[in-house]
Design an enzyme around this catalytic site. Sequence first.
Site, short mmCIF file in Angstrom:
data_model
loop_
_atom_site.label_atom_id
_atom_site.label_comp_id
_atom_site.label_asym_id
_atom_site.label_seq_id
_atom_site.Cartn_x
_atom_site.Cartn_y
_atom_site.Cartn_z
N CYS A 135 40.59 37.99 36.89
CA CYS A 135 41.85 37.60 36.49
C CYS A 135 41.84 37.82 34.88
O CYS A 135 42.64 38.38 34.44
CB CYS A 135 41.90 36.52 37.14
SG CYS A 135 43.78 35.99 36.65
N GLU A 207 44.14 41.66 42.25
CA GLU A 207 45.09 41.94 40.94
C GLU A 207 45.89 43.01 41.14
O GLU A 207 47.04 42.90 40.76
CB GLU A 207 43.94 41.92 39.72
CG GLU A 207 43.47 40.74 39.05
CD GLU A 207 44.26 39.67 38.82
OE1 GLU A 207 45.20 40.13 38.02
OE2 GLU A 207 43.96 38.45 39.11
#
Length: 217
Positions: A135, A207
Site C-alpha cells: 500500500c 490496490e
Amino acid sequence: MQVSQYLYQNAQSIWGDCISHPFVQGIGRGTLERDKFRFYIIQDYLFLLEYAKVFALGVVKACDEAVMREFSNAIQDILNNEMSIHNHYIRELQITQKELQNACPTLANKSYTSYMLAEGFKGSIKEVAAAVLSCGWSYLVIAQNLSQIPNALEHAFYGHWIKGYSSKEFQACVNWNINLLDSLTLASSKQEIEKLKEIFITTSEYEYLFWDMAYQS
C-alpha cells in the site's frame, strides 16, 4: 538479493497497471472528476482505519521493544500524518462527519482490509510487515511518477495529494517498512519468502481493484 527487491520486481506488472489506470492518471493530469475523487476519499478514510489495525498486529507480534515502538509510531503516523491528507480533502469537498460515520466500505475495500488482517492474525511479524508494505510503497511510486507530469505538483486541487505521497516524510515511512521486512527475513527459507511474495502480490492486486472501484463509482 534482499527480499524487498524480490517482491518489488515481481510487482512491477501490477504496479504498472495501477500507474496507468485512468483514475491515477486523472489525478496526475488534473482531469479526474471530483465526485469520483470524493468517493475515493471516503472509502480510503475507512480503509486507513482498518489499515492502522494491521499495524497494531505488529505491536502484538513483535518480539522486542524497539520493533513494538516502531509499529506504534507507524500507527500514529497513519492517524495523524497520512490522515491529514484526507482531512484536507474532507474539508475541501465538504464531507461531513455524519457522512464518514454512515459510510460503508465497498466489497473491494472490505475484502482488502480483511485479507491483510487475516494474514496478520495467522502469520508472524514478517507476514504483518509484508501485508502492509505494498500500500505505502505503491503509493510512493505512483506519486513520484505523477510528480513528473508537467504542472502536476502545482495543480490547485490534486497537487496536495501528489505532494503528500511523494514527500520525504512519506518516503521515510515506506523505507522503514522496507528495511524492517529485509531485517526480519535475513534467515528466511525460500518457502517463507514465497509466502511473503504471495501476500505482497495479492495486496498489490487489491490496490488495483481499489483504484478501479473508485473510478467506477
